[in-house]
Design a protein around this motif. Structure first.
Motif, short mmCIF file in Angstrom:
data_model
loop_
_atom_site.label_atom_id
_atom_site.label_comp_id
_atom_site.label_asym_id
_atom_site.label_seq_id
_atom_site.Cartn_x
_atom_site.Cartn_y
_atom_site.Cartn_z
N ARG A 588 4.83 23.14 19.28
CA ARG A 588 3.30 22.96 18.88
C ARG A 588 3.47 22.40 17.41
O ARG A 588 2.82 21.10 16.85
N GLU A 589 4.22 23.60 15.94
CA GLU A 589 3.97 22.77 14.92
C GLU A 589 4.82 21.61 15.09
O GLU A 589 4.60 20.32 14.45
N LEU A 590 5.96 21.53 15.36
CA LEU A 590 7.10 19.78 15.66
C LEU A 590 5.82 18.97 15.81
O LEU A 590 6.12 17.61 15.84
N MET A 591 4.90 19.40 17.27
CA MET A 591 4.33 18.45 17.70
C MET A 591 3.19 17.65 16.94
O MET A 591 3.16 16.04 17.14
N GLY A 592 2.47 18.77 16.26
CA GLY A 592 1.78 18.27 15.66
C GLY A 592 1.91 17.87 14.61
O GLY A 592 1.52 16.28 13.59
N PHE A 593 3.46 17.97 13.40
CA PHE A 593 3.64 17.16 12.62
C PHE A 593 4.51 15.89 12.78
O PHE A 593 3.83 14.85 11.74
N ILE A 594 4.49 15.69 14.10
CA ILE A 594 4.94 14.26 14.67
C ILE A 594 4.08 13.27 14.61
O ILE A 594 3.88 11.96 14.06
N ARG A 595 2.73 14.06 15.51
CA ARG A 595 2.02 12.93 15.02
C ARG A 595 1.31 13.02 13.91
O ARG A 595 1.08 11.97 13.89
N GLU A 596 0.70 13.80 13.18
CA GLU A 596 0.15 14.09 11.84
C GLU A 596 1.27 12.62 10.95
O GLU A 596 0.33 11.84 9.99
N ARG A 597 2.49 12.46 11.34
CA ARG A 597 2.74 11.60 10.71
C ARG A 597 3.16 10.39 10.63
O ARG A 597 3.89 9.36 10.56
N GLY A 598 2.59 10.29 12.61
CA GLY A 598 3.00 9.04 12.93
C GLY A 598 4.20 8.49 13.27
O GLY A 598 4.32 7.81 13.25
N LYS A 599 5.20 10.19 13.70
CA LYS A 599 6.31 9.52 13.76
C LYS A 599 6.81 9.08 15.15
O LYS A 599 7.95 9.82 15.65
N THR A 600 5.38 9.53 15.84
CA THR A 600 5.79 9.75 18.15
C THR A 600 6.55 8.38 18.40
O THR A 600 7.53 8.96 18.71
N SER A 601 6.85 7.41 17.75
CA SER A 601 8.37 6.13 18.02
C SER A 601 9.31 6.79 17.87
O SER A 601 10.29 7.17 18.93
N GLU A 602 9.44 7.13 16.37
CA GLU A 602 11.05 7.59 16.16
C GLU A 602 11.47 8.87 16.78
O GLU A 602 12.67 8.78 16.86
N ALA A 603 10.74 9.84 17.27
CA ALA A 603 10.49 10.68 17.31
C ALA A 603 11.09 10.75 18.73
O ALA A 603 12.72 11.48 19.01
N VAL A 604 10.71 10.04 19.81
CA VAL A 604 11.42 9.89 20.43
C VAL A 604 12.77 9.20 20.65
O VAL A 604 13.94 10.05 21.54
#
Lengths: 785, 198
Positions: A588-604
């Motif tokens: 959950r923390e990872l999800m929130g962090f990715i979202r907060e940093r706006g890194k969703t596509s990079e993460a994918v």
């Protein structure tokens, strides 16, 4: 005749076409082209393709007579040599009194002049001995031909006095100003200096750290001058003096530029001296203010870093045109190691429109200081945020709404807020539920801070986003301890073996490094924990130890501009933690962090690639499922991954966990595959007695959406027969209400009534009460009818 | 031409990127004087010069409104360049079709390239002449002469070097530098002169 041909210099050819060569390079290339046929051809090809050469020749040859004159070298007014030199001998004869001592060339009042040490377009600098005060001085005299111009004299003196008022360590001090006499002059200390131009000619270009140090000093000097309303107007390497040994610089020649260009522009319509470091507004002859100096500072920084001025041409007119029309060559093309942020900073100073330019000087100085810190200690000091933002991004952030903050209480939790005790925290899901109680013991001892203690009272299941029909409870998404750092990050090299070696030499053991880190941790100096904790990581004996260190590192990584380190730490915890609750929180923390940093596509991209390398990497697969389900809202891909997951489990003779099955069912429902979802919920209910009531309820809702009222009622009845979780009243409310709604919507009003009654009994929330009461009323009416 | 301001307004609405807007502004600032000069040199009456110039600009502007990004580097700039070229050539060839010197068109054109081809060539010449005016004073006389004598008069490099008292290497540098600058300048108006076949 030399027989040895100099080596080819392809890199000079293109620069030559752009007037970008230094004098030395020009000489070298010229000598080379005298001999090398290959480079001649190459140069011509770079200038234009062969057919363009012949096209141009044929077109130009038959130009109508009206334009024929263009080929001749007759009467073009504006053609002037770039530098105007004043001959020292003329000057001595014209201006100085006869010398009284043998080693002097002349006398200016009480100053014995020893030699001419420099001359620019605007004046002459002399070295002298001030007999009264018995000291060596430098004397700047207004150019003799301007001495007869009253305006030029008045300005020279006025500006010299203004400059004398700027007392600053990086501004050349002025001892005295002499307005009377044949030529006005002023006296300055004679410093053991060379100009930055001399330094550049001598060494080519400077390292970034030195450029930044010089830039900081010059911008500080400018800030001091600007605060007194004084615009220098002639910032260039020749006007910045630097210690012969060292990096201390002083800005000289304040105001002379103004005296000169005002006078000479009106007289010959031309700016004497070099305009290479001018701003476009100066070139246009427009009003010039402080921002003009900052443009010139940009040009100085450019020149110090690349060894050549950003705008150059053979004639002053050519330079002016370039200044106003074109962008300088990217510094990275001249020095490939140019950092992007550095390029951006100089480009920002080089904005043609003053309003768009970086400023004021004080801010530039602060920014350069932060850049210097970053350059010296990249690990400790991130790149200044404003250099990481595009103009569009700034606008975007401004326009962002911030509703989440207002709607939810922000709780600080998870990995790290030392001394905070969080007793019980409910995590609800539609698929299932669990209560996780977490606590952090206050750190009162001097020793290392305790790692987060996770007390699990129930096995945690996956937190899943609510289905559309559910009442909204959203607190889990806002529990992250992260401070938002919305700036994009820069890639940095990975940890390597050398790091381990370095760690070993500094710390004897992982334990020792960990203790150092923990000391900073207890002081809440999280940034400083990074280095020792990473050393501990490099020296860690096993994964269990690494897990502990990664947990501790999360705080430091949260403050880091890069997102990857924290992601890596969380990945490790997700992969290695033995506690389901911690794994779940880490996800959950990872999800929130990715979202907060706006890194969703990079993460994918990151996790898809990792999955490609190892299709059986469970942790990665799980993270991806979360991303697709929660961040991308892509139930198809999430479901596909969950199915892949199931296949993987089956191959190992295992069954999917009930929580996973429930999630898959939910992904089906999200895709509107209601029947598949409902069936899977029912299957899951059979396996999961504890949460069967919930699974059946969700199945019922899915059947209803599938249009199968009979099966919806059957599932709802099955749910009603199971005992629901009784741990939280709110959860009970949801359950009762969900069931009641299914009965109500299938026309089973009598069955709906008791559940609405229960739902009302289990909540105090006004909105929920109102809804339930209204529907209860309706249900009762329908039953009596 | 009352419709020009309107066209420009809708044009600016179409040009969503600030960069494109600037490119258009810069283009107009350069191109309008160029057209005026070109038509003037062709002996048109002052009133006609303004009129024809305006017509060309309007036809460019109305085409610009149809512009779609194609994902290439600096596509908008190149696009206006092409449109402008076509519009100007159209006007040049149209004015060429009018009998100018009292000689009927069919006689004048015997054995000559078609009027469009001729207009194209004239247009390129006009551009070059304009570019030369623009960049001439950016170079020292020696540099300029080195270019002119070797590239237009096609005289041998060594001979020109001797005459100008500079080395052959310097002549090579000079002529290529002028050429590169001319090409840079003309590229604003004529894609053929700008894009060499590399």
């Amino acid at each position: 005749m030399p027989t040895q041909q100099s080596p080819c210099a392809p890199e000079l050819l293109e620069l030559c076409l752009q007037d970008g060569l230094t004098a030395a390079e020009l000489g070298r290339l010229e000598a080379h082209l005298n001999q090398c046929e290959t480079c001649r051809k190459e140069l011509e090809n770079l200038a234009a393709a062969p057919h363009t050469w012949s096209l141009a020749a044929s077109l130009l040859k038959e130009l109508p007579t009206g334009s024929a004159g263009v080929g001749q070298t007759g009467d073009i007014q504006s053609r002037q040599p770039l530098e105007k030199s004043v001959h020292a001998t003329d000057f001595v004869v014209d201006v100085l009194l006869p010398a009284r001592t043998p080693n002097a060339i002349g006398r200016l009042d009480d100053i014995e002049i020893h030699e001419v040490i420099g001359s620019g377009g605007n004046g002459i600098v002399l070295k002298g001995w001030q007999t009264e005060l018995q000291r060596l001085v430098a004397v700047k005299v207004l150019r003799p031909d301007l001495c007869y111009n009253a305006d030029a004299r008045v300005r020279f003196v006025r500006e010299a006095r203004a400059a004398a008022a700027v007392v600053h360590p990086h501004v050349m001090p002025i001892y005295s100003v002499h307005a009377e006499g044949r030529c006005p002059y002023f006296v300055m200390p004679l410093l053991s200096c060379e100009s930055l131009q001399d330094r550049l000619d001598r060494v080519g270009c400077l390292p970034l750290v030195e450029v930044l140090q010089i830039g900081i000093q010059v911008s500080q000097a400018l800030a001091a001058a600007h605060s007194r309303g004084l615009v220098h107007r002639d910032i260039k390497p020749a006007n910045i003096l630097i210690e012969k040994s060292g990096l201390h610089v002083v800005l000289a020649d304040f105001g002379l530029a103004r005296a000169v260009d005002d006078a000479s522009l009106t007289q010959d319509g031309f700016v004497a001296g070099t305009p290479r470091y001018m701003s476009p507004e100066q070139a246009y002859g427009e009003r010039v203010d402080e921002r003009s100096d900052l443009f010139s500072l940009g040009s100085v920084l450019y020149a110090l870093w690349t060894g050549r001025p950003p705008f150059s041409a053979e004639t002053a007119v050519g330079v002016l045109r370039r200044l106003t029309d074109s962008q300088p060559r990217a510094m990275s093309s001249l020095r490939p190691e140019t950092p992007v942020w550095w390029e951006d900073l100089v480009m920002w100073l080089h904005q043609k429109v003053p309003e768009d330019r970086l400023g004021p000087a004080e801010h530039v100085s602060q920014l350069l200081e932060n850049c210097l810190r970053h350059t010296l200690q990249p690990a400790l000091h991130p790149i200044p945020a404003e250099l990481l933002m595009e103009v569009d991004a700034i606008a975007h952030i401004d326009g962002d709404d911030d509703t989440s903050q207002g709607d939810h209480i922000r709780l600080f939790l998870i990995w790290g807020v030392v001394g905070m005790v969080i007793s019980a925290l409910a995590i609800t899901t539609t698929a299932g539920m669990a209560i996780v109680a977490m606590s952090w013991l206050p750190d009162r001892s001097a020793g290392p801070p305790p790692p987060p203690v996770v007390v699990i009272s129930e096995p945690a299941t996956e937190p899943v986003t609510k289905a559309p029909a559910e009442p909204s409870i959203e607190f889990p998404a806002h529990l992250y301890a992260t401070e938002p750092t919305p700036f994009p990050s820069i890639q940095v090299a990975e940890v390597d073996d050398q790091k381990k070696a370095a760690a070993e030499t500094k710390y004897g053991s992982a334990e020792e490094a960990y203790r150092v880190g923990a000391a900073f941790y207890s002081l809440k100096e999280y940034v400083k924990t990074k280095e020792p904790f990473e050393a501990a990581l490099a020296l860690a004996p096993d994964d269990a130890y690494r897990l502990k260190v990664y947990r501790a590192l999360l705080q430091a990584y949260t403050q880091e501009s890069k997102w990857q380190p924290k992601a890596e730490a969380l990945e490790f915890i997700i992969a290695k933690s033995e506690q389901e609750a911690e794994r779940s929180l880490a996800r959950r923390e990872l999800m929130g962090f990715i979202r907060e940093r706006g890194k969703t596509s990079e993460a994918v991209k990151r996790y898809e690639e990792r999955l490609k390398l190892d299709s059986k990497d469970e942790a990665t697969m799980y993270i991806l499922i979360e991303i697709y389900s929660r961040l991308k809202d892509d139930p198809r891909r999430a479901a596909a991954l969950l199915e892949q997951w199931e296949t993987l489990k089956k191959a190992n003779g295992q069954e999917m966990k009930v929580s996973e099955a429930a999630q898959l069912a939910q992904e089906y429902v999200k895709q509107k595959k209601f029947q598949e979802g409902a069936e899977l919920y029912e299957k899951t209910a059979l396996r999961d007695a504890k949460l069967a009531a919930w699974h059946y309820k969700d199945a019922a809702a899915a059947w209803l959406k599938a249009g199968d009222k009979t099966r919806a009622v059957a599932a709802a009845k099955a749910s009603a027969e199971c005992a629901p979780e009784t741990r939280s009243e709110l959860l009970e409310h949801y359950w009762h209400r969900g069931l009641a709604d299914v009965f109500f919507d299938t026309g089973e009003y009598a069955l709906a009534i008791p559940h609405y009654e229960q739902a009302i009994a289990k909540t105090q929330i006004d909105g929920y009460l109102k809804d339930c009461r209204a529907r209860l009323e309706l249900a009762r009416m329908r039953v009596t009818q | 031409m009352t419709n020009l301001p309107d066209t420009r307004l809708s044009l600016l609405v179409r040009l969503q990127s600030r960069r494109d807007e600037e490119a258009w502004g810069e283009f107009l600032a350069d191109y309008e004087p160029f057209l005026l000069g070109m038509f003037r040199r062709r002996g048109l009456q002052e009133a006609d010069v303004r009129d024809v110039t305006q017509q060309v600009l309007v036809s460019i502007a109305s085409n610009v409104g149809r512009w779609q990004p194609d994902g290439q580097a600096a596509p908008f700039r190149r696009w206006i360049t092409t449109i402008a070229r076509n519009a100007a050539i159209r006007h040049l060839s149209r004015s060429a079709q009018r009998p100018v010197s009292g000689l009927p068109e069919q006689f004048a054109s015997i054995g000559q390239p078609s009027s469009t081809e001729r207009a194209e060539r004239e247009y390129q010449q006009e551009i070059l002449a304009w570019a030369i005016q623009q960049v001439r004073d950016e170079f020292q006389p020696t540099t300029w002469q080195a270019f002119w004598e070797t590239s237009v008069q096609l005289r041998p490099i060594a001979e020109v070097a001797r005459e100008l008292a500079i080395s052959t290497g310097a002549v090579y540098m000079a002529r290529s530098r002028v050429m590169a600058r001319l090409r840079e300048k003309t590229g604003h108006f004529d894609p053929d002169l700008h894009e060499s076949e590399e």
